[in-house]
Design a protein around this motif. Sequence first.
Motif, PDB file in Angstrom:
ATOM      1  N   LEU A 201       0.859  -1.177   0.000  1.00  0.00           N
ATOM      2  CA  LEU A 201       0.000   0.000   0.000  1.00  0.00           C
ATOM      3  C   LEU A 201       0.899   1.231   0.000  1.00  0.00           C
ATOM      4  CD1 LEU A 201      -2.599  -1.171   2.692  1.00  0.00           C
ATOM      5  CD2 LEU A 201      -2.777  -1.353   0.186  1.00  0.00           C
TER       6      LEU A 201
ATOM      7  N   TYR B 225      -3.438   4.750   5.048  1.00  0.00           N
ATOM      8  CA  TYR B 225      -3.896   3.367   4.978  1.00  0.00           C
ATOM      9  C   TYR B 225      -4.238   2.756   6.337  1.00  0.00           C
ATOM     10  CZ  TYR B 225      -2.424   3.536   0.119  1.00  0.00           C
ATOM     11  OH  TYR B 225      -2.297   3.866  -1.214  1.00  0.00           O
TER      12      TYR B 225
ATOM     13  N   SER C 181      -5.795  -0.907   5.780  1.00  0.00           N
ATOM     14  CA  SER C 181      -5.000  -2.075   6.171  1.00  0.00           C
ATOM     15  C   SER C 181      -5.733  -2.933   7.191  1.00  0.00           C
ATOM     16  CB  SER C 181      -3.637  -1.638   6.719  1.00  0.00           C
ATOM     17  OG  SER C 181      -3.781  -0.807   7.859  1.00  0.00           O
TER      18      SER C 181
ATOM     19  N   CYS D 177      -0.402  -6.554   4.769  1.00  0.00           N
ATOM     20  CA  CYS D 177      -0.227  -5.213   4.203  1.00  0.00           C
ATOM     21  C   CYS D 177       1.129  -4.632   4.594  1.00  0.00           C
ATOM     22  CB  CYS D 177      -1.345  -4.283   4.684  1.00  0.00           C
ATOM     23  SG  CYS D 177      -2.996  -4.809   4.175  1.00  0.00           S
TER      24      CYS D 177
ATOM     25  N   ILE E  12       3.267  -1.308   4.260  1.00  0.00           N
ATOM     26  CA  ILE E  12       2.971   0.109   3.995  1.00  0.00           C
ATOM     27  C   ILE E  12       4.240   0.912   4.239  1.00  0.00           C
ATOM     28  CG2 ILE E  12       1.303   1.963   4.413  1.00  0.00           C
ATOM     29  CD1 ILE E  12      -0.265  -0.195   6.115  1.00  0.00           C
TER      30      ILE E  12
ATOM     31  N   PRO F 145      -7.692   6.433  -0.294  1.00  0.00           N
ATOM     32  CA  PRO F 145      -7.742   5.415   0.763  1.00  0.00           C
ATOM     33  C   PRO F 145      -8.117   5.965   2.136  1.00  0.00           C
ATOM     34  CG  PRO F 145      -5.478   5.845   0.089  1.00  0.00           C
ATOM     35  CD  PRO F 145      -6.362   6.526  -0.914  1.00  0.00           C
TER      36      PRO F 145
END
Length: 298
Positions: free
Chosen positions: A26, A37, A41, A51, A53, A278
């Motif tokens: 992400l 996120y 997430s 995830c 990130i 997001p």
Amino acid sequence: MNFVEAGQLNVAYKDVGEKSGIPTLLLHGFPYDVHSYDDVSTILADHGHRCIIPYLRGYGPTRYLSPKTPRSGQQGALAFDLQALLQALDIPRAILAGYDWGGRAACIVAALWPEKVRGVVSGGVAYNIQNIPAANRPASPADEQLWWYQYYFQSERGRAGLHENREELIRLLWQQWSPTWNFSQNTFQQTCESFENPDFVETVIHSYRHRFGLVAGDPAFEAIEAVLATQPKITVPTLALLGVDDGVSPPRHSQGHEANFSGFYEARVVKGAGHNLPQEDPEAFAAAVIEISDRTKG
């Protein structure tokens, strides 16, 4: 927070979900960070995703490994960072989802290294690979005025403005790009910490000057940039999410982008959301990632 040396960077990243989950990167944009996120997430972890990130180069705790490395924000650098991170984390194939700078990195890795990519969710702009050889062709006046900050950053006045007034400037961009997002002061300040990275200003300024062909890139990425100049097609399954209220990349900017995809491709508009998709509509963004995952099982 986790850290790993990858390519030119010591990358700081969040790791959310079971390690055995579906690898999902992400990727945030400018001027945002990993907090875009937080909700996405959580949703994805509950649906079996792992995830990753990362803070992009120049943001948050991510640092360049060498003081000699050019503080480049060019698109080839962002793509190199992403594929280097996949390699450093021993992730052979992943879903890539991002917007703005992060969406650009996702699109480029999908175009250049499709074997590493299960599918893409591209937020804000469908085919998010810059056409630098054509960068000096004028757009409509209505579009040109959306990009005032990019022209501002071409000058030393703009560099000084980003350095001295970064919070005021970035708040203005958030407001203009997401006019229907009523973010709180706490939400804003949480992300502003990432802009204290010592290389933030130099990396950002280089990004916006390089995309117009006005400064040289890092020689390490010349080969990547040469391929990107040909506007390579994306062959992996891709969903594009376009915020109806996006004040810098409105949905009309993605018209005709279907020609740049040779696999499954669909563009969808998201009502009530602007540029930071997001964080503004985490349910819609997470749903797109889950759909791409379901489409690419096996």
